[in-house]
Scaffold this motif. Structure first.
Motif, PDB file in Angstrom:
ATOM      1  N   TYR A 146      29.206  44.177  36.936  1.00 13.25           N
ATOM      2  CA  TYR A 146      30.584  43.872  36.562  1.00 13.25           C
ATOM      3  C   TYR A 146      30.779  42.416  36.143  1.00 13.25           C
ATOM      4  CZ  TYR A 146      32.508  48.362  38.033  1.00 13.25           C
ATOM      5  OH  TYR A 146      32.832  49.699  38.127  1.00 13.25           O
ATOM      6  N   GLN A 147      29.784  41.601  36.311  1.00 12.95           N
ATOM      7  CA  GLN A 147      29.772  40.216  35.856  1.00 12.95           C
ATOM      8  C   GLN A 147      30.949  39.413  36.447  1.00 12.95           C
ATOM      9  OE1 GLN A 147      28.413  39.688  31.670  1.00 12.95           O
ATOM     10  NE2 GLN A 147      28.459  41.943  31.572  1.00 12.95           N
ATOM     11  N   LEU A 148      31.958  39.081  35.646  1.00 16.18           N
ATOM     12  CA  LEU A 148      33.064  38.234  36.116  1.00 16.18           C
ATOM     13  C   LEU A 148      34.287  39.034  36.558  1.00 16.18           C
ATOM     14  CD1 LEU A 148      32.681  35.414  33.471  1.00 16.18           C
ATOM     15  CD2 LEU A 148      32.032  35.331  35.886  1.00 16.18           C
ATOM     16  N   THR A 149      34.085  40.307  36.795  1.00 14.37           N
ATOM     17  CA  THR A 149      35.103  41.107  37.482  1.00 14.37           C
ATOM     18  C   THR A 149      34.852  40.964  38.983  1.00 14.37           C
ATOM     19  OG1 THR A 149      35.317  42.685  35.678  1.00 14.37           O
ATOM     20  CG2 THR A 149      36.031  43.415  37.864  1.00 14.37           C
ATOM     21  N   GLY A 150      35.885  40.692  39.728  1.00 16.20           N
ATOM     22  CA  GLY A 150      35.703  40.438  41.149  1.00 16.20           C
ATOM     23  C   GLY A 150      36.577  41.313  42.031  1.00 16.20           C
ATOM     24  N   ARG A 151      36.530  41.030  43.299  1.00 17.19           N
ATOM     25  CA  ARG A 151      37.413  41.675  44.275  1.00 17.19           C
ATOM     26  C   ARG A 151      37.930  40.620  45.233  1.00 17.19           C
ATOM     27  NH1 ARG A 151      34.429  42.902  49.081  1.00 17.19           N
ATOM     28  NH2 ARG A 151      32.161  42.703  48.791  1.00 17.19           N
ATOM     29  N   VAL A 152      39.004  40.940  45.885  1.00 18.10           N
ATOM     30  CA  VAL A 152      39.642  39.978  46.780  1.00 18.10           C
ATOM     31  C   VAL A 152      38.793  39.782  48.028  1.00 18.10           C
ATOM     32  CG1 VAL A 152      41.688  39.447  48.156  1.00 18.10           C
ATOM     33  CG2 VAL A 152      41.933  40.581  45.927  1.00 18.10           C
ATOM     34  N   ARG A 153      38.519  38.537  48.319  1.00 21.24           N
ATOM     35  CA  ARG A 153      37.815  38.204  49.559  1.00 21.24           C
ATOM     36  C   ARG A 153      38.820  37.955  50.671  1.00 21.24           C
ATOM     37  NH1 ARG A 153      33.334  33.300  49.979  1.00 21.24           N
ATOM     38  NH2 ARG A 153      32.816  33.579  52.195  1.00 21.24           N
ATOM     39  N   ARG A 154      39.844  37.199  50.365  1.00 20.00           N
ATOM     40  CA  ARG A 154      40.939  36.984  51.313  1.00 20.00           C
ATOM     41  C   ARG A 154      42.129  36.389  50.560  1.00 20.00           C
ATOM     42  NH1 ARG A 154      41.483  31.613  52.713  1.00 20.00           N
ATOM     43  NH2 ARG A 154      39.672  30.282  52.206  1.00 20.00           N
ATOM     44  N   VAL A 155      43.269  36.457  51.188  1.00 20.00           N
ATOM     45  CA  VAL A 155      44.497  35.874  50.639  1.00 20.00           C
ATOM     46  C   VAL A 155      44.929  34.740  51.553  1.00 20.00           C
ATOM     47  CG1 VAL A 155      46.943  36.322  50.133  1.00 20.00           C
ATOM     48  CG2 VAL A 155      45.210  38.016  49.519  1.00 20.00           C
ATOM     49  N   ASP A 156      45.319  33.634  50.967  1.00 18.50           N
ATOM     50  CA  ASP A 156      45.777  32.485  51.753  1.00 18.50           C
ATOM     51  C   ASP A 156      47.175  32.787  52.290  1.00 18.50           C
ATOM     52  OD1 ASP A 156      46.381  30.059  52.886  1.00 18.50           O
ATOM     53  OD2 ASP A 156      46.480  28.952  50.997  1.00 18.50           O
ATOM     54  N   SER A 157      47.212  33.644  53.310  1.00 20.29           N
ATOM     55  CA  SER A 157      48.505  34.087  53.853  1.00 20.29           C
ATOM     56  C   SER A 157      49.263  32.934  54.502  1.00 20.29           C
ATOM     57  CB  SER A 157      48.292  35.212  54.865  1.00 20.29           C
ATOM     58  OG  SER A 157      47.395  34.818  55.890  1.00 20.29           O
TER      59      SER A 157
END
Length: 438
Positions: A146-157
């Motif tokens: 997917y190269q530069l397609t990513g997924r969320v690691r965390r949100v700065d809540s």
């Protein structure tokens, strides 16, 4: 006062509980790219400003798929997808970033207008966006990089929370950033669900082109529990995608998700400030539930039975008596509001029980709720080893006959109940032998 004025005042009174309930709540609102392509955007932003003025803390997550598709097509950059995720390479990523940046600027500009010619004219909204989403590469799936397609690691809540506490509206895009300084193209659902989960949001609201989710017969599904079997129209990919997002948010800990039309100018407010809503509500547990009443339900039960007591349909009970007997009541609760009730009074020596105060709110009659409570109390009587239930009624004889009751003589009542019989009311007695439901 005119009828129209009375109608407005009545509407305002009915919305007051929702205004109080939503104040201080956190809503994550998903704005797909199709919304920014439509004429609905300015009106939607007006409604969001109204929600903000009522004390709702808003996080907007906007999508970009149609805008990115057009941009890549315009510049002759090929688009590739796998499992509905765009494969973002080094050639397409700059276009993605430019599209997302332009959308963010447009939204910030529209929310900075002071909303002229709207009910919120002069309102001041502070809109904040930033590097709140930490991302990582999606990697290789099914042999596809997917190269530069990513997924969320965390949100700065924590960072978002501080901004919400200060009265800011927070804007999130489908671009995230890695700790090493890379930008990744993310899925809209991934960002929205992660933000709602990490912020412990009260609601996730997803905007779609249709009123909500429809079943196979084309009827709008008003409530959907995440564990129920899918009954939706299998031919509508958008509705299936939105329902999947809403259910995933609930499974991640969000109490309720809503799927609402962006093309209906009243849909969002109707969903949030009316009992029946306008779209599809998705929840981890049923929206309407039956349970035994507690002392905190006395007010709701009184609201139901008082009009019938005043008209003589029910025998009047004092609040003190109702408080003492509230544990005998079973109620149907819808969105925190008591909409039906019924009570069970056992006479153990005679192996019978009286059913009383079977009442549905006028707005919810004709939908089998009284029958549902009746059946639940019949099963409760069976569980207590009782063989028969009876009722005393002056005006609802035909309904009980339809439920399998037969008319009986006064002397068939338990002696203790005969002693309390009100001769002036001259109520008729109906009874029913109990059988275990299959």
């Amino acid at each position: 006062m005119t009828d129209q004025q009375n109608s407005h005042i009545s509407w305002f009174r009915n919305t007051a509980p929702y205004i109080n309930r939503h104040r201080g709540s956190t809503f994550v609102i998903v704005i797909p790219g199709a919304v920014q392509d439509s004429t609905a955007l300015p009106r939607l932003l007006n409604d969001l400003a109204l929600l903000s003025s009522l004390g709702v803390r808003l996080v907007l997550v906007f999508g970009s798929r149609p805008q990115i598709d057009r941009r890549l097509q315009e510049y002759g950059v090929p688009s590739a997808f796998h499992r509905e995720h765009r494969i973002t390479d080094s050639e397409s990523l700059p276009h993605v970033l430019q599209v997302v940046g332009a959308q963010r600027i447009e939204l910030e500009a529209l929310l900075s207008l002071g909303l002229p010619n709207s009910p919120m004219q002069g309102a001041k909204l502070r809109v904040t966006s930033g590097n709140f989403v930490v991302a990582q590469p999606l990697g290789v799936v099914d042999g596809i990089d997917y190269q530069l397609t990513g997924r969320v690691r965390r949100v700065d809540s924590e960072g978002i929370e501080s901004l919400l506490e200060s009265g800011n509206l927070v804007l999130l895009s489908s671009v995230g950033y890695s700790p090493t300084g890379e930008a990744f193209n993310l899925g809209l659902a991934d960002v929205a669900i992660s933000a709602a989960r990490d912020l412990k949001a009260d609601k996730l609201i997803v905007l779609g082109s249709s009123p909500g989710v429809h079943d196979r017969d084309g009827s709008l599904i008003k409530q959907y529990a995440v564990d129920q079997q899918a009954v939706i129209d299998p031919t509508d990919d958008e509705e299936a995608r939105l329902l999947h997002m809403a259910c995933a948010a609930c499974r991640a800990g969000v109490p309720r998700s809503h799927i609402v039309s962006f093309s209906d100018p009243d849909a969002l407010l109707a969903e949030l400030f009316t009992t029946d809503g306008s779209g599809t509500l998705v929840a981890s547990r049923p929206y309407e539930q039956s349970r035994w009443a507690s002392i905190g339900d006395v007010g709701g039960v009184l609201e139901l039975i008082s009009p019938l007591e005043e008209s003589g349909v029910l025998l009047k009970r004092s609040r003190e008596l109702l408080e003492a007997e509230i544990g005998r009541f079973r109620i149907l609760e819808r969105d925190g509001r008591t909409i039906a009730c019924a009570a069970l009074y056992p006479f153990l020596e005679q192996q019978s029980a009286e059913l009383a105060c079977i009442v549905s709110h006028p707005d919810y009659r004709g939908e089998q709720r009284a029958k549902r409570l009746l059946q639940e109390l019949e099963q409760e009587a069976l569980a207590q080893g009782l063989a028969e239930v009876f009722v005393l009624t002056t005006q609802t004889a035909h309904w009980f006959l339809e439920q399998g009751f037969i008319e009986n003589a006064l002397d068939t009542l338990p002696p203790a109940r005969q002693a309390l019989y009100n001769l002036q009311r001259n109520s008729k007695v109906f009874s029913k032998k109990l059988t275990q439901r299959s």
